[in-house]
Design a protein around this motif. Structure first.
Motif, PDB file in Angstrom:
ATOM      1  N   SER A   1      44.376  29.064  21.762  1.00  0.00           N
ATOM      2  CA  SER A   1      42.877  29.036  20.541  1.00  0.00           C
ATOM      3  C   SER A   1      42.239  28.675  20.544  1.00  0.00           C
ATOM      4  O   SER A   1      40.737  28.022  21.187  1.00  0.00           O
ATOM      5  CB  SER A   1      43.417  30.123  20.264  1.00  0.00           C
ATOM      6  N   HIS A   2      42.543  27.351  20.984  1.00  0.00           N
ATOM      7  CA  HIS A   2      42.483  25.748  20.294  1.00  0.00           C
ATOM      8  C   HIS A   2      41.769  25.492  21.611  1.00  0.00           C
ATOM      9  O   HIS A   2      41.681  24.703  21.395  1.00  0.00           O
ATOM     10  CB  HIS A   2      43.238  24.864  19.348  1.00  0.00           C
ATOM     11  N   VAL A   3      42.698  25.405  22.669  1.00  0.00           N
ATOM     12  CA  VAL A   3      42.309  25.073  23.927  1.00  0.00           C
ATOM     13  C   VAL A   3      40.910  25.572  24.472  1.00  0.00           C
ATOM     14  O   VAL A   3      40.217  24.968  24.466  1.00  0.00           O
ATOM     15  CB  VAL A   3      43.403  24.919  25.356  1.00  0.00           C
ATOM     16  N   ALA A   4      40.875  26.431  24.519  1.00  0.00           N
ATOM     17  CA  ALA A   4      40.144  27.497  24.288  1.00  0.00           C
ATOM     18  C   ALA A   4      38.581  26.987  24.310  1.00  0.00           C
ATOM     19  O   ALA A   4      37.687  27.166  24.040  1.00  0.00           O
ATOM     20  CB  ALA A   4      39.768  29.285  24.447  1.00  0.00           C
ATOM     21  N   PHE A   5      38.473  26.942  22.354  1.00  0.00           N
ATOM     22  CA  PHE A   5      38.014  25.743  21.765  1.00  0.00           C
ATOM     23  C   PHE A   5      37.424  25.027  22.253  1.00  0.00           C
ATOM     24  O   PHE A   5      36.225  24.857  22.098  1.00  0.00           O
ATOM     25  CB  PHE A   5      38.239  25.833  20.452  1.00  0.00           C
ATOM     26  N   GLY A   6      38.375  24.255  22.841  1.00  0.00           N
ATOM     27  CA  GLY A   6      37.787  23.133  22.900  1.00  0.00           C
ATOM     28  C   GLY A   6      36.965  22.824  24.542  1.00  0.00           C
ATOM     29  O   GLY A   6      36.299  22.325  24.583  1.00  0.00           O
ATOM     30  N   ALA A   7      37.904  23.664  25.142  1.00  0.00           N
ATOM     31  CA  ALA A   7      36.636  23.932  26.562  1.00  0.00           C
ATOM     32  C   ALA A   7      35.346  24.388  25.855  1.00  0.00           C
ATOM     33  O   ALA A   7      34.783  24.892  27.081  1.00  0.00           O
ATOM     34  CB  ALA A   7      37.369  25.158  27.533  1.00  0.00           C
ATOM     35  N   MET A   8      35.649  25.353  25.321  1.00  0.00           N
ATOM     36  CA  MET A   8      34.002  26.119  25.055  1.00  0.00           C
ATOM     37  C   MET A   8      33.092  25.320  24.779  1.00  0.00           C
ATOM     38  O   MET A   8      31.826  25.182  24.942  1.00  0.00           O
ATOM     39  CB  MET A   8      34.554  27.222  24.049  1.00  0.00           C
ATOM     40  N   ALA A   9      33.562  24.272  23.886  1.00  0.00           N
ATOM     41  CA  ALA A   9      33.136  22.867  23.282  1.00  0.00           C
ATOM     42  C   ALA A   9      32.626  21.826  24.782  1.00  0.00           C
ATOM     43  O   ALA A   9      31.019  22.183  24.389  1.00  0.00           O
ATOM     44  CB  ALA A   9      33.630  22.375  22.243  1.00  0.00           C
TER      45      ALA A   9
ATOM     46  N   ASN B   1      27.337  30.040  32.410  1.00  0.00           N
ATOM     47  CA  ASN B   1      28.219  31.546  32.291  1.00  0.00           C
ATOM     48  C   ASN B   1      29.571  29.864  31.888  1.00  0.00           C
ATOM     49  O   ASN B   1      30.366  29.734  32.543  1.00  0.00           O
ATOM     50  CB  ASN B   1      29.160  31.615  33.637  1.00  0.00           C
ATOM     51  N   GLN B   2      29.935  30.396  30.363  1.00  0.00           N
ATOM     52  CA  GLN B   2      30.649  29.283  30.265  1.00  0.00           C
ATOM     53  C   GLN B   2      32.378  29.860  30.371  1.00  0.00           C
ATOM     54  O   GLN B   2      33.523  29.132  30.499  1.00  0.00           O
ATOM     55  CB  GLN B   2      30.867  29.753  28.214  1.00  0.00           C
ATOM     56  N   MET B   3      32.630  31.338  30.612  1.00  0.00           N
ATOM     57  CA  MET B   3      34.011  31.355  31.178  1.00  0.00           C
ATOM     58  C   MET B   3      34.261  30.671  32.127  1.00  0.00           C
ATOM     59  O   MET B   3      34.692  30.551  33.089  1.00  0.00           O
ATOM     60  CB  MET B   3      33.664  33.061  31.552  1.00  0.00           C
TER      61      MET B   3
ATOM     62  N   LEU C   1      38.543  29.432  31.206  1.00  0.00           N
ATOM     63  CA  LEU C   1      39.506  30.925  31.858  1.00  0.00           C
ATOM     64  C   LEU C   1      40.022  29.429  32.438  1.00  0.00           C
ATOM     65  O   LEU C   1      41.197  29.383  32.160  1.00  0.00           O
ATOM     66  CB  LEU C   1      39.047  31.441  32.539  1.00  0.00           C
ATOM     67  N   PRO C   2      39.993  28.729  33.266  1.00  0.00           N
ATOM     68  CA  PRO C   2      41.004  27.929  33.712  1.00  0.00           C
ATOM     69  C   PRO C   2      41.092  27.003  33.236  1.00  0.00           C
ATOM     70  O   PRO C   2      42.749  26.378  33.875  1.00  0.00           O
ATOM     71  CB  PRO C   2      39.667  26.958  35.201  1.00  0.00           C
ATOM     72  N   VAL C   3      40.550  26.196  32.643  1.00  0.00           N
ATOM     73  CA  VAL C   3      41.192  25.398  31.329  1.00  0.00           C
ATOM     74  C   VAL C   3      42.208  25.638  30.846  1.00  0.00           C
ATOM     75  O   VAL C   3      43.715  25.364  30.644  1.00  0.00           O
ATOM     76  CB  VAL C   3      40.184  25.189  30.512  1.00  0.00           C
TER      77      VAL C   3
ATOM     78  N   VAL D   1      50.075  33.123  31.827  1.00  0.00           N
ATOM     79  CA  VAL D   1      48.939  33.222  32.706  1.00  0.00           C
ATOM     80  C   VAL D   1      47.787  34.226  31.867  1.00  0.00           C
ATOM     81  O   VAL D   1      46.712  34.394  31.556  1.00  0.00           O
ATOM     82  CB  VAL D   1      48.780  32.757  33.778  1.00  0.00           C
ATOM     83  N   ILE D   2      49.242  35.167  32.004  1.00  0.00           N
ATOM     84  CA  ILE D   2      48.336  36.271  30.937  1.00  0.00           C
ATOM     85  C   ILE D   2      48.358  36.147  29.716  1.00  0.00           C
ATOM     86  O   ILE D   2      46.626  37.034  29.180  1.00  0.00           O
ATOM     87  CB  ILE D   2      49.257  37.645  31.767  1.00  0.00           C
ATOM     88  N   THR D   3      48.723  35.093  29.023  1.00  0.00           N
ATOM     89  CA  THR D   3      48.397  34.946  27.732  1.00  0.00           C
ATOM     90  C   THR D   3      47.428  34.413  27.618  1.00  0.00           C
ATOM     91  O   THR D   3      46.420  35.024  26.458  1.00  0.00           O
ATOM     92  CB  THR D   3      49.520  34.778  27.137  1.00  0.00           C
ATOM     93  N   ALA D   4      47.012  33.582  28.416  1.00  0.00           N
ATOM     94  CA  ALA D   4      45.653  32.690  28.419  1.00  0.00           C
ATOM     95  C   ALA D   4      44.651  33.398  28.375  1.00  0.00           C
ATOM     96  O   ALA D   4      43.502  33.109  27.826  1.00  0.00           O
ATOM     97  CB  ALA D   4      45.717  31.660  29.385  1.00  0.00           C
ATOM     98  N   MET D   5      44.586  35.119  29.611  1.00  0.00           N
ATOM     99  CA  MET D   5      44.147  35.846  29.681  1.00  0.00           C
ATOM    100  C   MET D   5      42.986  36.607  28.879  1.00  0.00           C
ATOM    101  O   MET D   5      42.190  36.706  28.529  1.00  0.00           O
ATOM    102  CB  MET D   5      44.237  36.499  31.062  1.00  0.00           C
ATOM    103  N   ILE D   6      44.148  36.966  27.755  1.00  0.00           N
ATOM    104  CA  ILE D   6      43.525  37.410  26.902  1.00  0.00           C
ATOM    105  C   ILE D   6      43.334  36.974  25.899  1.00  0.00           C
ATOM    106  O   ILE D   6      41.722  37.222  24.962  1.00  0.00           O
ATOM    107  CB  ILE D   6      45.129  37.751  26.459  1.00  0.00           C
TER     108      ILE D   6
END
Length: 283
Positions: free
Chosen positions: A51-59, A68-70, A74-76, A192-197
């Motif tokens: 989730s923290h990585v996703a926050f960094g990717a969103m930044a 499209n931020q996804m 998503l890949p990151v 990977v599934i956890t990352a998608m969730i």
């Protein structure tokens, strides 16, 4: 009909409420499926890390003005899940240290980018809404809902197809490997599934509360049930009900969506824990 019921029926006529329900229930269902596996494998904090990585990717997406931020998030996040798995297997860097290293690093870099390249006058507000959830779940478009539906179908299908393999890897990874099962491949699938969730759940509960959405239903179900299948089914039911209750209360009481859902999960956990004590069930 009491005033709350009247107000709810009034709100339910609006598409954004229906969209929020569809997305919220799907995300909760997907989150509950892998929560049991992550708890039993003692890798619960992978949710925090990703989730923290996703926050960094969103930044990064915000700074680069990606529509499209996804496309970035998503890949990151999936790549980070793979790195966490590989790094966690390194004898020099244990699993918990790998999660802490990647998650804290991504969170720091993301916050730094948003501050240095700020495109908003309310940086603190933007960061807070991203970390703890915002009202974006109530401003979803039909395209967002369809994306969530497609990703949820993928997650659920993968889980059902590889259910027995995930079961084997969860309970006795060494024995599963000895029987010829490719445990590394299925651990990677779980990551990977956890990352998608995680990516799906960001708009619902925010980066810092995603782990609660994954872990609490599983822990609640484990208070009363012992079989893997029973715990998963109970966890899914708890997660979906808490999401529904949380969304309804957040709309009626004007409370944060993510926090309300997590509070509902906490109440259920405490209730199940009390039932466990009363019935004399042991861990």
């Amino acid at each position: 009909m009491n005033p709350l019921q009247t107000l709810w029926f009034y709100f339910s006529n609006y598409p954004f409420v229906r969209y929020a329900f569809i997305v919220g229930l799907l995300i909760s269902l997907c989150s509950s499926l892998l929560g049991v596996t992550l708890v039993l494998k003692r890798f619960s904090f992978i949710g925090d890390g990703l989730s923290h990585v996703a926050f960094g990717a969103m930044a990064v997406a915000i700074v680069t003005s990606v529509t499209n931020q996804m496309v970035i998030i998503l890949p990151v996040t999936v790549l980070a899940a793979i790195l966490l798995l590989r790094t966690g297997q390194n004898t020099k860097i244990k699993g918990d240290a790998a999660v802490a290293m990647i998650s804290v690093g991504a969170l720091a870099v993301g916050y730094m980018l948003i501050n240095v390249f700020s495109k908003s006058a309310n940086v603190a507000g933007d960061v807070c809404s991203t970390l703890f959830g915002s009202l974006s779940i109530l401003t979803l478009k039909a395209s967002d809902v369809w994306l969530c539906v497609i990703m949820s179908v993928i997650v659920i299908t993968l889980f059902l197809l590889f259910y027995h393999k995930i079961f084997a890897v969860t309970f006795d990874e060494s024995f599963a490997a000895a029987t010829g099962l490719k445990t590394n491949a299925y651990n990677l699938l779980i990551a990977v599934i956890t990352a998608m969730i995680i990516v799906l759940a960001m708009n619902l509960v925010g980066s810092l509360l995603i782990s609660a959405l994954i872990i609490f239903p599983a822990l609640s179900a484990m208070r009363l049930f012992r079989s893997f299948k029973a715990v998963i089914i109970c966890s899914a039911i708890i997660s979906v009900i808490c999401a529904a209750v949380g969304i309804i209360l957040s709309i009626l009481c004007s409370t944060p969506v993510g926090s309300t859902i997590v509070c509902a999960d906490i109440v259920v956990f405490l209730t199940f824990s009390a039932i466990q004590r009363i019935t004399g069930r042991t861990e």
